[in-house]
Design an enzyme around this catalytic site. Structure first.
Site, PDB file in Angstrom:
ATOM      1  CD  GLN A 131      -2.410   1.097   2.441  1.00  0.00           C
ATOM      2  OE1 GLN A 131      -2.481   0.051   3.524  1.00  0.00           O
ATOM      3  NE2 GLN A 131      -3.487   2.212   2.641  1.00  0.00           N
ATOM      4  N   GLY A 132       1.018   1.954  -1.326  1.00  0.00           N
ATOM      5  CA  GLY A 132       1.567   3.294  -0.767  1.00  0.00           C
ATOM      6  C   GLY A 132       0.673   4.381  -1.279  1.00  0.00           C
ATOM      7  CE1 TYR A 133      -3.929   3.491  -0.613  1.00  0.00           C
ATOM      8  CE2 TYR A 133      -5.486   4.689   1.351  1.00  0.00           C
ATOM      9  CZ  TYR A 133      -5.309   3.963  -0.450  1.00  0.00           C
ATOM     10  OH  TYR A 133      -6.315   3.565  -0.329  1.00  0.00           O
ATOM     11  CB  SER A 134       1.673   6.737   5.594  1.00  0.00           C
ATOM     12  OG  SER A 134       0.276   6.630   6.053  1.00  0.00           O
ATOM     13  CB  SER A 166       2.843  -3.297   5.859  1.00  0.00           C
ATOM     14  OG  SER A 166       2.800  -2.714   6.162  1.00  0.00           O
ATOM     15  CD  GLU A 248      -5.671  -0.414   5.951  1.00  0.00           C
ATOM     16  OE1 GLU A 248      -4.505  -0.494   6.632  1.00  0.00           O
ATOM     17  OE2 GLU A 248      -5.559   0.540   5.159  1.00  0.00           O
ATOM     18  CB  SER A 380      -4.004   7.466  14.854  1.00  0.00           C
ATOM     19  OG  SER A 380      -4.870   8.646  14.208  1.00  0.00           O
ATOM     20  CD  GLU A 382      -4.884   9.197  19.348  1.00  0.00           C
ATOM     21  OE1 GLU A 382      -4.483   8.664  19.965  1.00  0.00           O
ATOM     22  OE2 GLU A 382      -4.840   8.771  17.780  1.00  0.00           O
TER      23      GLU A 382
END
Length: 402
Positions: A131-134, A166, A248, A380, A382
Protein backbone atom coordinates in the site's frame (compact mmCIF):
# COMPACT_ATOMS: atom_id res chain seq x y z
CA UNK A 1 -15.16 -26.24 -8.71
CA UNK A 2 -18.25 -27.58 -7.03
CA UNK A 3 -21.49 -25.64 -7.30
CA UNK A 4 -22.65 -24.80 -3.77
CA UNK A 5 -24.31 -21.48 -4.56
CA UNK A 6 -27.88 -22.76 -4.57
CA UNK A 7 -27.62 -25.25 -1.72
CA UNK A 8 -29.23 -24.53 1.63
CA UNK A 9 -26.84 -23.87 4.49
CA UNK A 10 -26.97 -27.28 6.14
CA UNK A 11 -26.43 -29.07 2.85
CA UNK A 12 -23.54 -26.72 2.14
CA UNK A 13 -22.12 -27.35 5.61
CA UNK A 14 -22.10 -31.10 4.96
CA UNK A 15 -20.44 -30.60 1.56
CA UNK A 16 -17.83 -28.22 2.97
CA UNK A 17 -17.05 -30.62 5.82
CA UNK A 18 -16.65 -33.50 3.39
CA UNK A 19 -14.41 -31.45 1.12
CA UNK A 20 -12.19 -30.44 4.04
CA UNK A 21 -11.89 -34.04 5.22
CA UNK A 22 -10.75 -35.07 1.76
CA UNK A 23 -8.45 -32.16 0.97
CA UNK A 24 -6.95 -30.61 4.12
CA UNK A 25 -3.54 -32.14 4.96
CA UNK A 26 -3.54 -33.48 8.52
CA UNK A 27 0.03 -32.27 9.03
CA UNK A 28 -1.20 -28.65 8.93
CA UNK A 29 -3.92 -29.04 11.55
CA UNK A 30 -3.92 -26.12 13.98
CA UNK A 31 -0.93 -24.37 12.41
CA UNK A 32 -3.01 -21.49 11.12
CA UNK A 33 -3.84 -20.58 14.73
CA UNK A 34 -0.24 -19.75 15.69
CA UNK A 35 -0.56 -16.39 17.42
CA UNK A 36 2.90 -16.68 18.99
CA UNK A 37 5.82 -18.43 17.39
CA UNK A 38 5.99 -19.95 13.93
CA UNK A 39 3.04 -20.41 11.63
CA UNK A 40 2.98 -22.83 8.70
CA UNK A 41 6.09 -23.00 6.53
CA UNK A 42 5.14 -21.63 3.06
CA UNK A 43 7.70 -24.00 1.52
CA UNK A 44 6.13 -27.07 3.13
CA UNK A 45 4.86 -29.35 0.31
CA UNK A 46 1.63 -29.95 2.22
CA UNK A 47 1.13 -26.20 2.59
CA UNK A 48 1.67 -25.67 -1.14
CA UNK A 49 -0.77 -28.46 -1.93
CA UNK A 50 -3.39 -27.01 0.43
CA UNK A 51 -2.97 -23.56 -1.08
CA UNK A 52 -3.46 -24.95 -4.59
CA UNK A 53 -6.56 -26.89 -3.60
CA UNK A 54 -8.14 -23.87 -1.91
CA UNK A 55 -7.33 -21.69 -4.93
CA UNK A 56 -8.81 -24.24 -7.36
CA UNK A 57 -11.97 -24.35 -5.24
CA UNK A 58 -12.20 -20.55 -5.14
CA UNK A 59 -12.33 -20.59 -1.35
CA UNK A 60 -9.37 -18.30 -0.81
CA UNK A 61 -11.83 -15.51 -1.60
CA UNK A 62 -15.12 -17.38 -1.15
CA UNK A 63 -17.54 -14.49 -1.78
CA UNK A 64 -15.81 -13.12 -4.88
CA UNK A 65 -17.49 -13.85 -8.25
CA UNK A 66 -16.30 -17.03 -9.90
CA UNK A 67 -15.14 -15.29 -13.05
CA UNK A 68 -12.48 -13.56 -10.94
CA UNK A 69 -11.30 -16.69 -9.15
CA UNK A 70 -13.73 -16.60 -6.22
CA UNK A 71 -16.11 -19.19 -4.86
CA UNK A 72 -19.33 -17.30 -5.61
CA UNK A 73 -20.62 -18.03 -2.09
CA UNK A 74 -23.06 -15.94 -0.13
CA UNK A 75 -21.94 -14.28 3.10
CA UNK A 76 -23.88 -16.92 5.04
CA UNK A 77 -22.17 -19.76 3.17
CA UNK A 78 -18.78 -18.14 3.68
CA UNK A 79 -19.46 -17.94 7.41
CA UNK A 80 -20.35 -21.65 7.46
CA UNK A 81 -17.12 -22.39 5.59
CA UNK A 82 -15.08 -20.48 8.19
CA UNK A 83 -16.82 -22.40 10.96
CA UNK A 84 -16.08 -25.75 9.35
CA UNK A 85 -12.45 -24.78 8.73
CA UNK A 86 -12.10 -23.85 12.39
CA UNK A 87 -13.72 -27.13 13.48
CA UNK A 88 -11.28 -29.06 11.28
CA UNK A 89 -8.24 -27.11 12.51
CA UNK A 90 -7.87 -25.78 8.98
CA UNK A 91 -7.15 -22.25 7.79
CA UNK A 92 -7.32 -20.12 4.68
CA UNK A 93 -3.81 -20.05 3.14
CA UNK A 94 -4.63 -17.18 0.78
CA UNK A 95 -4.65 -13.67 2.19
CA UNK A 96 -2.69 -10.44 2.35
CA UNK A 97 -3.48 -6.95 1.19
CA UNK A 98 -4.67 -8.13 -2.19
CA UNK A 99 -7.45 -10.15 -0.57
CA UNK A 100 -8.26 -7.89 2.38
CA UNK A 101 -7.98 -4.43 0.82
CA UNK A 102 -7.20 -4.05 -2.86
CA UNK A 103 -9.31 -6.87 -4.30
CA UNK A 104 -12.65 -5.75 -2.82
CA UNK A 105 -11.91 -2.18 -3.91
CA UNK A 106 -11.08 -3.22 -7.46
CA UNK A 107 -14.31 -5.19 -7.61
CA UNK A 108 -16.14 -1.88 -7.09
CA UNK A 109 -14.01 0.55 -9.11
CA UNK A 110 -11.94 -1.44 -11.59
CA UNK A 111 -12.51 -1.96 -15.29
CA UNK A 112 -13.27 -5.45 -16.53
CA UNK A 113 -9.75 -5.71 -17.93
CA UNK A 114 -8.24 -4.69 -14.58
CA UNK A 115 -10.37 -7.21 -12.70
CA UNK A 116 -9.39 -10.10 -14.97
CA UNK A 117 -5.72 -9.12 -14.88
CA UNK A 118 -5.34 -8.63 -11.14
CA UNK A 119 -8.11 -10.43 -9.25
CA UNK A 120 -7.46 -13.95 -10.54
CA UNK A 121 -3.77 -13.96 -9.42
CA UNK A 122 -4.85 -12.50 -6.07
CA UNK A 123 -7.47 -15.24 -5.64
CA UNK A 124 -4.74 -17.85 -6.11
CA UNK A 125 -2.20 -16.19 -3.83
CA UNK A 126 0.21 -15.74 -6.72
CA UNK A 127 1.03 -12.05 -6.24
CA UNK A 128 1.75 -9.86 -3.23
CA UNK A 129 0.53 -6.28 -2.93
CA UNK A 130 1.62 -3.35 -0.79
CA UNK A 131 0.00 0.00 0.00
CA UNK A 132 1.47 3.35 -1.10
CA UNK A 133 -0.49 5.81 1.07
CA UNK A 134 1.40 7.53 3.91
CA UNK A 135 4.31 9.86 3.25
CA UNK A 136 6.87 11.41 5.64
CA UNK A 137 4.79 14.61 5.79
CA UNK A 138 1.38 13.09 5.14
CA UNK A 139 0.19 10.58 7.70
CA UNK A 140 -3.04 11.45 9.49
CA UNK A 141 -3.55 14.25 6.95
CA UNK A 142 -3.24 11.78 4.08
CA UNK A 143 -4.83 14.12 1.52
CA UNK A 144 -1.79 16.41 1.78
CA UNK A 145 0.32 13.77 -0.01
CA UNK A 146 2.86 15.05 -2.54
CA UNK A 147 4.01 12.00 -4.54
CA UNK A 148 3.53 13.36 -8.05
CA UNK A 149 2.24 11.56 -11.15
CA UNK A 150 2.73 13.66 -14.30
CA UNK A 151 0.70 12.95 -17.41
CA UNK A 152 3.15 12.07 -20.21
CA UNK A 153 0.63 11.04 -22.84
CA UNK A 154 0.62 7.24 -22.80
CA UNK A 155 1.93 6.97 -19.24
CA UNK A 156 2.32 8.74 -15.90
CA UNK A 157 5.75 9.65 -14.57
CA UNK A 158 5.80 9.12 -10.80
CA UNK A 159 8.21 10.81 -8.39
CA UNK A 160 8.02 10.88 -4.60
CA UNK A 161 8.33 8.88 -1.40
CA UNK A 162 6.01 6.66 0.61
CA UNK A 163 6.54 5.37 4.13
CA UNK A 164 5.17 2.51 6.26
CA UNK A 165 4.60 0.51 3.07
CA UNK A 166 4.08 -2.84 4.79
CA UNK A 167 5.71 -5.77 3.01
CA UNK A 168 7.04 -3.63 0.16
CA UNK A 169 10.29 -5.61 0.14
CA UNK A 170 8.29 -8.70 -0.86
CA UNK A 171 5.54 -7.11 -2.95
CA UNK A 172 5.00 -7.56 -6.68
CA UNK A 173 2.61 -4.60 -7.01
CA UNK A 174 1.70 -1.43 -5.14
CA UNK A 175 -1.66 0.37 -5.08
CA UNK A 176 -0.66 3.97 -4.69
CA UNK A 177 -2.23 7.38 -4.12
CA UNK A 178 -0.55 10.06 -6.20
CA UNK A 179 -1.05 13.76 -6.87
CA UNK A 180 -2.15 14.45 -10.43
CA UNK A 181 -3.44 18.00 -9.84
CA UNK A 182 -1.30 20.20 -7.55
CA UNK A 183 -3.95 22.94 -7.44
CA UNK A 184 -6.48 20.85 -5.52
CA UNK A 185 -6.18 18.80 -2.34
CA UNK A 186 -8.69 15.95 -2.22
CA UNK A 187 -9.81 16.40 -5.83
CA UNK A 188 -6.23 16.28 -7.14
CA UNK A 189 -5.43 12.69 -6.14
CA UNK A 190 -5.41 9.63 -8.41
CA UNK A 191 -5.22 5.91 -7.62
CA UNK A 192 -2.46 4.14 -9.57
CA UNK A 193 -1.20 0.55 -9.72
CA UNK A 194 2.59 0.31 -9.85
CA UNK A 195 4.60 -2.77 -10.77
CA UNK A 196 7.32 -2.94 -8.11
CA UNK A 197 9.80 -4.28 -10.67
CA UNK A 198 9.57 -1.05 -12.69
CA UNK A 199 12.88 0.84 -12.97
CA UNK A 200 13.04 3.69 -10.46
CA UNK A 201 11.29 1.86 -7.59
CA UNK A 202 13.51 1.52 -4.50
CA UNK A 203 12.49 -0.12 -1.21
CA UNK A 204 14.26 0.31 2.14
CA UNK A 205 13.03 -1.75 5.12
CA UNK A 206 12.56 0.04 8.46
CA UNK A 207 13.71 -1.94 11.48
CA UNK A 208 11.19 -1.81 14.33
CA UNK A 209 11.64 -2.13 18.09
CA UNK A 210 10.27 -5.67 17.79
CA UNK A 211 13.28 -6.61 15.64
CA UNK A 212 11.24 -7.35 12.51
CA UNK A 213 10.88 -5.15 9.45
CA UNK A 214 7.39 -5.41 7.95
CA UNK A 215 7.40 -1.66 7.22
CA UNK A 216 9.42 0.08 4.55
CA UNK A 217 10.26 3.37 2.89
CA UNK A 218 9.53 3.30 -0.84
CA UNK A 219 11.05 5.78 -3.29
CA UNK A 220 9.79 6.49 -6.82
CA UNK A 221 12.22 8.16 -9.21
CA UNK A 222 10.92 8.76 -12.75
CA UNK A 223 8.79 5.61 -12.58
CA UNK A 224 6.75 5.05 -15.75
CA UNK A 225 3.20 3.82 -15.04
CA UNK A 226 0.97 2.89 -18.02
CA UNK A 227 -2.32 4.77 -18.29
CA UNK A 228 -4.30 1.52 -18.01
CA UNK A 229 -3.07 1.27 -14.41
CA UNK A 230 -5.29 4.16 -13.33
CA UNK A 231 -8.17 2.88 -11.17
CA UNK A 232 -11.25 5.06 -11.18
CA UNK A 233 -11.33 8.49 -12.82
CA UNK A 234 -8.37 10.83 -13.08
CA UNK A 235 -8.29 12.98 -9.91
CA UNK A 236 -10.93 10.69 -8.38
CA UNK A 237 -8.49 8.65 -6.33
CA UNK A 238 -9.53 10.05 -2.96
CA UNK A 239 -12.92 8.34 -3.22
CA UNK A 240 -11.29 5.04 -4.23
CA UNK A 241 -8.65 5.41 -1.54
CA UNK A 242 -11.17 6.04 1.23
CA UNK A 243 -13.17 3.00 0.21
CA UNK A 244 -10.06 0.87 0.38
CA UNK A 245 -9.40 2.17 3.91
CA UNK A 246 -12.84 0.93 4.97
CA UNK A 247 -11.96 -2.52 3.66
CA UNK A 248 -8.60 -2.32 5.45
CA UNK A 249 -10.20 -1.41 8.78
CA UNK A 250 -12.74 -4.16 8.25
CA UNK A 251 -9.94 -6.66 7.82
CA UNK A 252 -7.80 -5.36 10.69
CA UNK A 253 -10.80 -5.53 13.00
CA UNK A 254 -11.76 -9.01 11.85
CA UNK A 255 -15.20 -7.62 10.99
CA UNK A 256 -15.02 -9.31 7.59
CA UNK A 257 -15.93 -12.56 9.33
CA UNK A 258 -12.70 -13.03 11.22
CA UNK A 259 -11.92 -12.10 14.79
CA UNK A 260 -9.53 -9.89 16.77
CA UNK A 261 -5.94 -11.07 16.59
CA UNK A 262 -6.05 -12.37 20.11
CA UNK A 263 -6.59 -15.67 21.86
CA UNK A 264 -8.25 -15.40 25.31
CA UNK A 265 -7.83 -19.13 25.93
CA UNK A 266 -4.09 -18.88 25.34
CA UNK A 267 -3.84 -15.90 27.70
CA UNK A 268 -5.77 -17.83 30.37
CA UNK A 269 -3.50 -20.88 30.13
CA UNK A 270 -0.40 -18.69 30.15
CA UNK A 271 -1.62 -16.93 33.32
CA UNK A 272 -2.23 -20.29 35.03
CA UNK A 273 1.25 -21.47 34.10
CA UNK A 274 3.20 -18.41 35.25
CA UNK A 275 1.02 -16.91 38.01
CA UNK A 276 -0.28 -20.16 39.42
CA UNK A 277 -3.51 -21.14 41.17
CA UNK A 278 -4.66 -20.64 44.76
CA UNK A 279 -5.96 -23.36 47.08
CA UNK A 280 -9.42 -23.16 45.47
CA UNK A 281 -8.07 -23.68 41.96
CA UNK A 282 -8.53 -20.08 40.90
CA UNK A 283 -5.86 -17.77 39.50
CA UNK A 284 -3.76 -16.67 42.46
CA UNK A 285 -3.54 -12.98 41.52
CA UNK A 286 -6.98 -11.53 42.29
CA UNK A 287 -6.51 -8.31 40.32
CA UNK A 288 -5.15 -10.14 37.26
CA UNK A 289 -8.03 -12.61 37.51
CA UNK A 290 -10.54 -9.76 37.40
CA UNK A 291 -8.88 -8.14 34.38
CA UNK A 292 -8.60 -11.49 32.62
CA UNK A 293 -12.34 -12.02 32.99
CA UNK A 294 -13.01 -8.52 31.66
CA UNK A 295 -10.70 -9.20 28.70
CA UNK A 296 -12.51 -12.44 27.88
CA UNK A 297 -15.87 -10.69 28.13
CA UNK A 298 -14.71 -7.94 25.78
CA UNK A 299 -13.38 -10.47 23.27
CA UNK A 300 -16.62 -12.47 23.38
CA UNK A 301 -18.77 -9.33 23.04
CA UNK A 302 -16.65 -8.31 20.07
CA UNK A 303 -17.12 -11.65 18.34
CA UNK A 304 -20.88 -11.48 18.87
CA UNK A 305 -20.92 -7.95 17.46
CA UNK A 306 -19.04 -9.12 14.38
CA UNK A 307 -21.64 -11.84 13.85
CA UNK A 308 -24.48 -9.34 14.26
CA UNK A 309 -22.83 -6.95 11.81
CA UNK A 310 -22.54 -9.73 9.27
CA UNK A 311 -26.22 -10.58 9.64
CA UNK A 312 -27.31 -6.95 9.45
CA UNK A 313 -25.01 -6.23 6.52
CA UNK A 314 -26.37 -8.84 4.13
CA UNK A 315 -28.27 -6.23 2.14
CA UNK A 316 -25.66 -3.49 2.46
CA UNK A 317 -23.07 -2.55 -0.09
CA UNK A 318 -19.97 -3.61 1.83
CA UNK A 319 -18.33 -2.03 4.90
CA UNK A 320 -19.36 1.37 6.22
CA UNK A 321 -18.08 3.94 8.71
CA UNK A 322 -18.96 1.44 11.44
CA UNK A 323 -15.62 -0.24 10.63
CA UNK A 324 -13.98 2.63 12.53
CA UNK A 325 -15.75 1.51 15.70
CA UNK A 326 -14.76 -2.10 15.17
CA UNK A 327 -11.17 -1.21 14.31
CA UNK A 328 -10.75 0.77 17.52
CA UNK A 329 -12.42 -1.92 19.64
CA UNK A 330 -10.29 -4.63 18.06
CA UNK A 331 -7.02 -2.74 18.50
CA UNK A 332 -7.81 -2.07 22.17
CA UNK A 333 -8.56 -5.76 22.80
CA UNK A 334 -5.41 -6.86 20.97
CA UNK A 335 -3.13 -4.41 22.79
CA UNK A 336 -4.58 -5.37 26.18
CA UNK A 337 -4.17 -9.06 25.40
CA UNK A 338 -0.48 -8.74 24.52
CA UNK A 339 0.25 -6.48 27.48
CA UNK A 340 -1.40 -8.95 29.86
CA UNK A 341 0.51 -11.84 28.28
CA UNK A 342 3.84 -10.19 29.10
CA UNK A 343 2.60 -9.16 32.54
CA UNK A 344 1.57 -12.72 33.35
CA UNK A 345 5.01 -14.03 32.36
CA UNK A 346 6.78 -11.50 34.57
CA UNK A 347 10.49 -11.22 33.81
CA UNK A 348 10.11 -14.27 31.54
CA UNK A 349 8.08 -12.05 29.24
CA UNK A 350 10.96 -9.60 28.78
CA UNK A 351 13.37 -11.87 26.94
CA UNK A 352 14.92 -10.73 23.69
CA UNK A 353 17.17 -13.62 22.73
CA UNK A 354 19.08 -16.58 24.12
CA UNK A 355 18.46 -20.11 25.33
CA UNK A 356 17.34 -18.93 28.78
CA UNK A 357 13.89 -18.14 27.32
CA UNK A 358 11.44 -20.41 25.54
CA UNK A 359 10.37 -19.63 21.95
CA UNK A 360 6.91 -18.74 23.28
CA UNK A 361 8.39 -16.25 25.74
CA UNK A 362 10.55 -14.59 23.07
CA UNK A 363 7.59 -14.43 20.73
CA UNK A 364 5.43 -12.81 23.44
CA UNK A 365 7.99 -10.04 23.92
CA UNK A 366 8.13 -9.24 20.22
CA UNK A 367 4.37 -9.49 19.81
CA UNK A 368 3.98 -7.06 22.73
CA UNK A 369 6.24 -4.55 20.97
CA UNK A 370 4.74 -5.13 17.52
CA UNK A 371 1.09 -4.76 18.62
CA UNK A 372 1.59 -1.09 19.49
CA UNK A 373 1.30 -0.25 15.80
CA UNK A 374 -2.18 -1.83 15.73
CA UNK A 375 -3.64 1.43 17.07
CA UNK A 376 -2.04 3.35 14.17
CA UNK A 377 -2.25 1.07 11.12
CA UNK A 378 -5.28 1.68 8.93
CA UNK A 379 -5.83 5.08 10.53
CA UNK A 380 -4.89 6.00 14.08
CA UNK A 381 -7.17 5.54 17.09
CA UNK A 382 -7.74 9.30 17.20
CA UNK A 383 -8.60 9.54 13.50
CA UNK A 384 -11.14 6.75 13.92
CA UNK A 385 -12.71 8.63 16.83
CA UNK A 386 -13.09 11.65 14.56
CA UNK A 387 -14.78 9.53 11.89
CA UNK A 388 -17.10 8.01 14.49
CA UNK A 389 -18.00 11.47 15.81
CA UNK A 390 -18.68 12.95 12.36
CA UNK A 391 -20.00 10.07 10.23
CA UNK A 392 -21.89 8.04 12.82
CA UNK A 393 -22.82 10.34 15.70
CA UNK A 394 -23.25 13.41 13.48
CA UNK A 395 -21.46 15.71 15.93
CA UNK A 396 -20.57 19.20 14.67
CA UNK A 397 -16.96 20.15 14.07
CA UNK A 398 -15.58 22.42 16.75
CA UNK A 399 -14.44 25.91 15.87
CA UNK A 400 -12.69 26.39 19.21
CA UNK A 401 -9.18 27.77 18.87
CA UNK A 402 -6.47 27.22 21.46
Amino acid sequence: MADFGGADLEAFRAQARSWLEENFPASLKGKGEALMGEGPDPNDPDYKLWKQRVADQGWGVPTWPRQYGGGGLSQAEARVLRQEMANAGAFNPIGGMGVMMFGPTLLEYGTEEQKIRHLIPISRGELRWCQGYSEPGSGSDLASLQTKAEDKGDHFLVNGQKIWTSGAQYADWCFCLTRTDPTKKHEGISFLLIDMKTPGVEVRPIKLISGASPFCETFFTDVKVPKENLVGPLNGGWTVGKRLLQHERNGIAGADGGRPRTNPALLRETAKKYIGLDETGRLADVDFRRRLIEQEMDAKAYQLTVTRMADEGKNRNGPSAVTSIMKNASSRINVNNNEMMVEAMGYRGLGWEGDDFTPEELAATRAFLRIKSNTIAGGSFEIQNNIIAKRILGLPETTHKV
